[in-house]
Design a protein around this motif. Structure first.
Motif, short mmCIF file in Angstrom:
data_model
loop_
_atom_site.label_atom_id
_atom_site.label_comp_id
_atom_site.label_asym_id
_atom_site.label_seq_id
_atom_site.Cartn_x
_atom_site.Cartn_y
_atom_site.Cartn_z
N MET A 1 0.61 -1.70 -0.36
CA MET A 1 0.03 0.34 -0.09
C MET A 1 0.61 1.15 0.07
N ALA A 2 0.42 2.07 -1.20
CA ALA A 2 1.23 3.36 -1.11
C ALA A 2 0.64 4.36 0.25
N SER A 3 1.52 4.93 0.70
CA SER A 3 0.79 6.19 1.67
C SER A 3 2.11 7.28 1.76
N GLU A 4 1.40 8.53 2.15
CA GLU A 4 2.13 9.53 2.38
C GLU A 4 2.44 9.75 3.49
N TYR A 5 2.20 8.59 5.02
CA TYR A 5 2.34 8.78 5.97
C TYR A 5 4.04 7.65 5.87
N HIS A 6 5.33 8.98 6.54
CA HIS A 6 6.01 7.82 7.11
C HIS A 6 6.77 8.00 8.10
N ARG A 7 6.98 7.44 8.99
CA ARG A 7 6.99 7.26 10.23
C ARG A 7 8.44 7.70 10.28
N GLY A 8 8.25 8.82 11.27
CA GLY A 8 9.13 9.78 12.18
C GLY A 8 9.59 10.84 11.20
N GLU A 9 9.36 11.43 10.33
CA GLU A 9 9.12 12.33 9.82
C GLU A 9 8.93 13.22 9.14
N MET A 10 7.59 13.08 10.46
CA MET A 10 6.92 14.81 11.17
C MET A 10 7.76 15.32 11.96
N ASP A 11 7.31 16.73 11.97
CA ASP A 11 8.52 18.13 12.44
C ASP A 11 6.82 18.28 13.82
N ILE A 12 7.28 17.82 15.28
CA ILE A 12 6.77 17.38 16.06
C ILE A 12 7.28 18.83 17.37
N SER A 13 7.30 19.83 16.54
CA SER A 13 8.30 20.50 17.97
C SER A 13 7.28 21.33 19.14
N GLU A 14 5.72 21.76 17.82
CA GLU A 14 4.64 22.23 18.25
C GLU A 14 4.31 20.90 19.53
N GLN A 15 3.82 20.30 19.23
CA GLN A 15 3.22 19.09 19.52
C GLN A 15 4.60 18.85 21.85
N VAL A 16 5.63 19.24 21.65
CA VAL A 16 6.60 18.83 22.13
C VAL A 16 6.22 20.10 23.19
N ALA A 17 6.31 21.27 22.40
CA ALA A 17 6.45 22.59 22.85
C ALA A 17 4.54 22.24 24.10
N THR A 18 3.67 22.13 23.28
CA THR A 18 2.01 21.89 24.28
C THR A 18 2.32 20.67 25.84
N PHE A 19 3.44 19.98 24.75
CA PHE A 19 3.40 19.04 26.67
C PHE A 19 3.97 19.36 27.60
N ASN A 20 5.26 20.26 26.96
CA ASN A 20 5.80 20.65 28.01
C ASN A 20 5.75 21.61 28.50
N LEU A 21 4.18 22.36 28.26
CA LEU A 21 3.32 24.10 28.54
C LEU A 21 2.89 23.15 29.67
N PHE A 22 1.75 21.95 29.25
CA PHE A 22 1.02 21.14 30.45
C PHE A 22 1.53 20.98 31.21
N ASN A 23 3.16 19.98 31.28
CA ASN A 23 2.91 19.74 32.61
C ASN A 23 3.55 20.65 33.20
N GLY A 24 4.21 21.95 32.90
CA GLY A 24 4.75 23.02 33.31
C GLY A 24 3.71 24.08 34.51
N LEU A 25 2.56 23.81 33.87
CA LEU A 25 1.32 24.38 34.59
C LEU A 25 1.00 23.67 35.15
N THR A 26 0.61 22.26 35.01
CA THR A 26 0.13 21.35 36.02
C THR A 26 1.00 21.07 37.71
N LYS A 27 2.12 21.18 37.00
CA LYS A 27 3.47 21.32 38.20
C LYS A 27 3.28 22.73 39.40
N TRP A 28 3.71 23.57 38.54
CA TRP A 28 3.13 24.46 39.28
C TRP A 28 1.84 25.68 39.31
N GLY A 29 1.47 24.60 39.26
CA GLY A 29 -0.62 25.16 39.52
C GLY A 29 -0.62 23.77 40.67
N SER A 30 -0.38 23.13 40.74
CA SER A 30 -0.86 21.87 42.07
C SER A 30 0.03 22.46 43.08
#
Length: 76
Positions: free
Chosen positions: A1-30
């Motif tokens: 099957m041909a697909s446009e998706y190639h594992r590990g080739e996406m830019d995930i910098s926004e997801q990483v930034a959101t994850f880090n922000l959520f963890n920071g807000l949870t930690k310091w808010g608690s």
């Protein structure tokens, strides 16, 4: 099957930034909620009063900042 998706080739910098922000807000808010709760419980629910609650809230905050701050070399 041909697909446009190639594992590990996406830019995930926004997801990483959101994850880090959520963890920071949870930690310091608690930490903030724990200090506020200690202040209010000691102030209104015990005969210790405002001063004991305020000192306890400061101690909880200082210990929490020492424990929760980023350690050098903790990145993966």
């Amino acid at each position: 099957m041909a697909s446009e998706y190639h594992r590990g080739e996406m830019d995930i910098s926004e997801q990483v930034a959101t994850f880090n922000l959520f963890n920071g807000l949870t930690k310091w808010g608690s930490l903030g909620l724990a200090a506020l709760l200690a202040l209010l419980v000691l102030w209104f629910c015990t005969p210790a009063g405002f001063l004991a609650g305020f000192v306890t809230a400061i101690v909880v905050t200082v210990i929490g900042v020492v424990v929760l701050r980023e350690k050098p070399g903790s990145g993966h």
